[in-house]
Design an enzyme around this catalytic site. Structure first.
Site, PDB file in Angstrom:
ATOM      1  N   GLU A   1     -41.386  -3.886   5.366  1.00 17.83           N
ATOM      2  CA  GLU A   1     -41.761  -2.824   6.295  1.00 17.83           C
ATOM      3  C   GLU A   1     -40.970  -1.538   6.106  1.00 17.83           C
ATOM      4  OE1 GLU A   1     -40.149  -5.663   6.895  1.00 17.83           O
ATOM      5  OE2 GLU A   1     -38.755  -5.517   8.577  1.00 17.83           O
TER       6      GLU A   1
ATOM      7  N   HIS B   1     -48.968  -7.105  10.007  1.00 17.47           N
ATOM      8  CA  HIS B   1     -47.585  -7.530  10.213  1.00 17.47           C
ATOM      9  C   HIS B   1     -46.595  -6.409   9.885  1.00 17.47           C
ATOM     10  CE1 HIS B   1     -44.239 -10.492  10.260  1.00 17.47           C
ATOM     11  NE2 HIS B   1     -43.729  -9.660   9.361  1.00 17.47           N
ATOM     12  N   GLU B   2     -46.714  -5.861   8.700  1.00 18.73           N
ATOM     13  CA  GLU B   2     -45.748  -4.820   8.293  1.00 18.73           C
ATOM     14  C   GLU B   2     -45.903  -3.580   9.156  1.00 18.73           C
ATOM     15  OE1 GLU B   2     -43.543  -6.121   6.647  1.00 18.73           O
ATOM     16  OE2 GLU B   2     -44.657  -7.796   5.762  1.00 18.73           O
TER      17      GLU B   2
ATOM     18  N   HIS C   1     -44.116  -3.897  12.434  1.00 19.45           N
ATOM     19  CA  HIS C   1     -42.681  -3.617  12.353  1.00 19.45           C
ATOM     20  C   HIS C   1     -42.357  -2.153  12.664  1.00 19.45           C
ATOM     21  CE1 HIS C   1     -40.710  -7.277  11.090  1.00 19.45           C
ATOM     22  NE2 HIS C   1     -41.477  -7.447  10.021  1.00 19.45           N
TER      23      HIS C   1
ATOM     24  N   ASP D   1     -30.254 -14.399   4.027  1.00 18.61           N
ATOM     25  CA  ASP D   1     -31.559 -14.783   3.476  1.00 18.61           C
ATOM     26  C   ASP D   1     -31.868 -16.257   3.768  1.00 18.61           C
ATOM     27  OD1 ASP D   1     -31.870 -12.217   2.569  1.00 18.61           O
ATOM     28  OD2 ASP D   1     -31.626 -12.670   0.441  1.00 18.61           O
TER      29      ASP D   1
HETATM   30  N1  BES Z   1     -39.126  -8.052   6.654  1.00 20.15           N
HETATM   31  C1  BES Z   1     -39.862  -9.145   6.127  1.00 20.15           C
HETATM   32  C2  BES Z   1     -39.430  -9.536   4.749  1.00 20.15           C
HETATM   33  C3  BES Z   1     -37.986  -9.973   4.634  1.00 20.15           C
HETATM   34  C4  BES Z   1     -37.374 -10.746   5.590  1.00 20.15           C
HETATM   35  C5  BES Z   1     -37.259  -9.597   3.530  1.00 20.15           C
HETATM   36  C6  BES Z   1     -36.041 -11.110   5.457  1.00 20.15           C
HETATM   37  C7  BES Z   1     -35.938  -9.968   3.394  1.00 20.15           C
HETATM   38  C8  BES Z   1     -35.323 -10.730   4.360  1.00 20.15           C
HETATM   39  C9  BES Z   1     -41.357  -8.855   6.129  1.00 20.15           C
HETATM   40  O1  BES Z   1     -41.795  -8.131   7.215  1.00 20.15           O
HETATM   41  C10 BES Z   1     -42.064 -10.175   6.196  1.00 20.15           C
HETATM   42  O2  BES Z   1     -41.918 -10.837   7.184  1.00 20.15           O
HETATM   43  N2  BES Z   1     -42.812 -10.530   5.154  1.00 20.15           N
HETATM   44  C11 BES Z   1     -43.558 -11.761   5.092  1.00 20.15           C
HETATM   45  C12 BES Z   1     -44.984 -11.546   5.400  1.00 20.15           C
HETATM   46  C13 BES Z   1     -45.395 -11.843   6.750  1.00 20.15           C
HETATM   47  C14 BES Z   1     -46.890 -11.636   6.894  1.00 20.15           C
HETATM   48  C15 BES Z   1     -44.944 -13.129   7.345  1.00 20.15           C
HETATM   49  C16 BES Z   1     -43.524 -12.241   3.660  1.00 20.15           C
HETATM   50  O3  BES Z   1     -43.008 -11.529   2.812  1.00 20.15           O
HETATM   51  O4  BES Z   1     -44.048 -13.312   3.398  1.00 20.15           O
HETATM   52 ZN    ZN Z   2     -41.765  -9.287   8.987  1.00 18.42          ZN
END
Ligand code: BES
Ligand code: ZN
Length: 642
Positions: free
Chosen positions: A314, A338-339, A342, A416
């Site tokens: 996001e 989703h994004e 955010h 992470d």
């Molecule tokens: N902000 C997250 C991605 C993220 C989280 C990167 C933690 C690094 C550490 C992003 O908004 C996200 O949640 N992406 C998901 C997709 C979502 C539709 C569940 C993904 O990448 O799968």
């Molecule tokens: Zn997310």
């Protein structure tokens, strides 16, 4: 005692006390720096960020200025970052986070016009998770610090792609992924989501490439006179956390979607991306109607090469997305909802520490489904909610109890590792429980006020809890009694009273699963959507056997699916059941896609048998150079390479 002698003395001490108090109040308010060093109180324990060396309560960075050159030959960025600081404790140095940065020169200056003067600095011992603290003493009135540095080729935030790894195959590509604590591997800064700064940047690239950042850009490609020239400047006027600073450089083209929306992608990809994401403006309007105006002016998407390690990220004004969501039928665009969500939950109101990550993701999944409901209808949103709860249940079955809480203890761990379905789906389910207890109208009203109240701030679960109590729970004790708040936040598992989303559209799917292989006829699957197919596949028991796998493939050609979600689910089942006809496709998938969510379960399943492990190692040997460091470090751990 002589009274006459005491009075002037006490009057004197009265004024000294008044003066001292005044000085303390003024310096605590950050209005002037007080030369008498007065230690500000440390933050309450729930606001302490165990993933940063910074001490923002003593010296806080307020603005970041970048001047960086992107060198594709050496796979490094070099230049400087200038940090504008506010000094709450004038005796304290500035401490910033770094990881594998080569620090050249450090300079400080007082005031905007002050001359930069070389100063000493100290790089601490590197911690394997946190990197190293960079400490810079501040003297006199110094409030600007310029750090000259270069990144290392192994910087964890950066992926340098050779031309062969791009769609166009001609030009290299670079992108960053700063969340959670990778910003420090390309910018020395206070890398904590509790610290917010504005930023400006000047980026130098090869002449024919375009640079994009999570900020307002100072060029318009709609204007034919504005050819890319290798010099780009950006401005982010709002205070954002460091994990939202992002950069991408490549051969990019732009497709207009609406007056404030658009898509960037490599030339061959941009057109189908624009078609897939054509509902973006409607999504923004749906969110605005519920949660207030979109705060960031523009919303653009950047479709990255397939090695992007996430589904989406996001980055403000510029969501980064994997090309694997372009299914051709908009069936995976919940990722855009989703994004985009955010832009309220996460980017406006941010988790202050990574233990509060559910505040970002749980709220966002809830908002995502509300957007999906408006744009694609209630049936679709419900299907997605049912799949979400299923995902949560199957992940809970594998997680230790301490990782099943919404608020999790991450001390000594990589943030992470805290990224599980708990933050996402348990968080969203919690908000759904509140919705059901208080009614939509009242929860919507509360959430609108929550986003307004904490706009451009970083908050903790404790602060969320307090605001909820004061503005929702206390207003209706009867409804509040239906939701065990502290059990949701601080206990493992799912409370017994949790909502169980249901979807009528899954009824024929469940029937088809039951009757599969029995010869009984079922209703047509011709009109099934992606969510129904996913539900279908997930409803089978893990041990199906090769014959049934072959029968399923024969009937529905899953091995040939062009839908990344359906295919990855099918490949997982193929590994579980030793269904060899799918292996060439799996190898192709694992060597061309770098999305961690797809890779992780497949490698985990493969290593469960000795010959699967062999296969995994052979594939990984080929695939690893194409993965982002964030993905390869996860797979390294699964294959116990490190
Ligand atoms: N902000 C997250 C991605 C993220 C989280 C990167 C933690 C690094 C550490 C992003 O908004 C996200 O949640 N992406 C998901 C997709 C979502 C539709 C569940 C993904 O990448 O799968
Ligand atoms: Zn997310």
């Amino acid at each position: 005692m002589n009274r006459g002698h005491r009075r002037p003395e006490s009057r004197y001490s009265f004024w000294v006390t008044r003066l001292l108090r005044f000085a303390v109040t003024v310096s605590a308010a950050g209005l002037v720096s007080c030369s008498m060093s007065q230690k500000p109180a440390p933050p309450p324990s729930h606001r302490l960020d165990v993933h940063s060396f910074a001490q923002p309560h003593l010296v806080a960075v307020k603005h970041v200025e970048l001047d960086l050159t992107v060198d594709f030959d050496r796979k490094v960025m070099h230049g400087w970052a200038e940090l504008a600081v506010v000094r709450h404790d004038t005796s304290a140095p500035l401490i910033v986070d770094t990881r594998d940065l080569k620090i050249g020169l450090v300079e400080t200056a007082a005031g905007e016009k002050g001359e930069l003067v070389k100063t000493n600095f100290m790089v601490g011992k590197a911690d394997p998770i946190l990197g190293a603290a960079l400490t810079i003493p501040l003297t006199g009135e110094a409030n600007r610090v310029r750090i000259h540095y270069s990144t290392s080729p192994g910087a964890t935030a950066l992926q340098w792609l050779d031309p062969a790894q791009t769609a166009g195959k001609k030009r290299p590509f670079l992108f960053t992924q700063s969340q959670a604590i990778h910003a420090r591997s390309w910018i020395p800064l206070q890398d904590s989501p509790g610290v917010r700064t504005t930023y400006r940047a000047r980026i130098h690239t090869p002449k024919d490439l375009i640079a994009l950042m999570s900020a307002r850009r100072d060029f318009r490609l709609a204007d034919p006179k504005e050819q890319p020239n290798g010099e780009y400047t950006f401005r982010m006027p709002h205070r954002i956390p460091s994990y939202l600073i992002a950069l991408a450089v490549g051969d990019l083209s732009y497709q207009y979607l609406g007056y404030r929306t658009g898509v960037w992608a490599e030339p061959g990809v941009a057109e189908k991306a624009a078609k897939e994401f054509e509902d973006t403006e409607r999504m923004i309007q749906a969110a605005e109607k519920l949660y207030g105006p979109y705060a960031w002016l523009k919303y653009e998407l950047l479709v990255l090469p397939p090695s992007f390690p996430f589904g989406g990220m996001e980055n403000p004004l510029l969501t980064f997305a994997t090309p694997t969501i372009i299914a051709g039928d908009k069936s995976l665009v919940s990722l855009v909802s989703h994004e985009l969500a955010h832009s309220w939950s996460g980017n406006l109101v941010t988790n202050a520490t990574w233990s509060d990550f559910w505040l970002n993701e749980g709220f966002t999944v809830y908002v995502e489904r509300r957007i999906q409901e408006v744009v694609y209808g209630e049936a679709r949103a419900r299907m997605e909610a049912v799949l979400g709860r299923q995902e949560l249940e199957s992940e809970l079955a594998t997680l230790p109890e301490k990782d099943q809480l919404l608020y999790i203890d991450l001390k000594g761990r990589d943030p992470d590792d805290g990224v599980t379905a708990v933050a996402y789906e348990k968080g969203a389910l919690f908000l759904l429980a509140l919705e059901q207890a208080f009614g939509r109208e009242r929860l919507d009203e509360w959430m609108l006020s929550y986003f307004g109240n904490f706009r451009f701030q970083s908050i903790t679960t404790v602060e969320f809890r307090k605001y909820l109590e004061q503005n929702l729970l206390s207003k209706d004790k009867e409804a509040a009694a239906k939701v065990p708040i502290d059990e949701w936040l601080y206990k493992p598992g799912i409370p017994a009273s949790a909502p169980k989303p249901v979807s009528e559209a899954f009824t024929p799917v469940d029937e088809a699963v039951k009757s599969f292989g029995t010869g009984r006829s079922v209703a047509s699957t011709r009109d099934w959507n992606t969510q129904q197919w996913l539900h279908f596949l997930r409803a089978f028991p893990p041990a199906l056997g090769r014959a049934k796998m072959a029968a399923l493939d024969g009937a529905y050609t899953f091995t040939k699916s062009k839908n990344s979600e359906i295919l990855s689910q099918w490949l997982l089942m193929s590994v579980r059941n030793g269904y060899e006809p799918a292996y060439p496709t799996m190898e192709e998938f694992l060597t061309s896609v770098g999305r961690r969510k797809f890779l992780k379960p497949l490698y985990e399943e493969l290593v469960k048998t000795p010959e699967g492990r062999k296969r995994a190692e052979a594939i990984y040997e080929k695939a690893r150079p194409g993965y982002h460091p964030i993905a390869s470090s996860t797979i390294d751990r699964i294959l116990a390479r490190k």
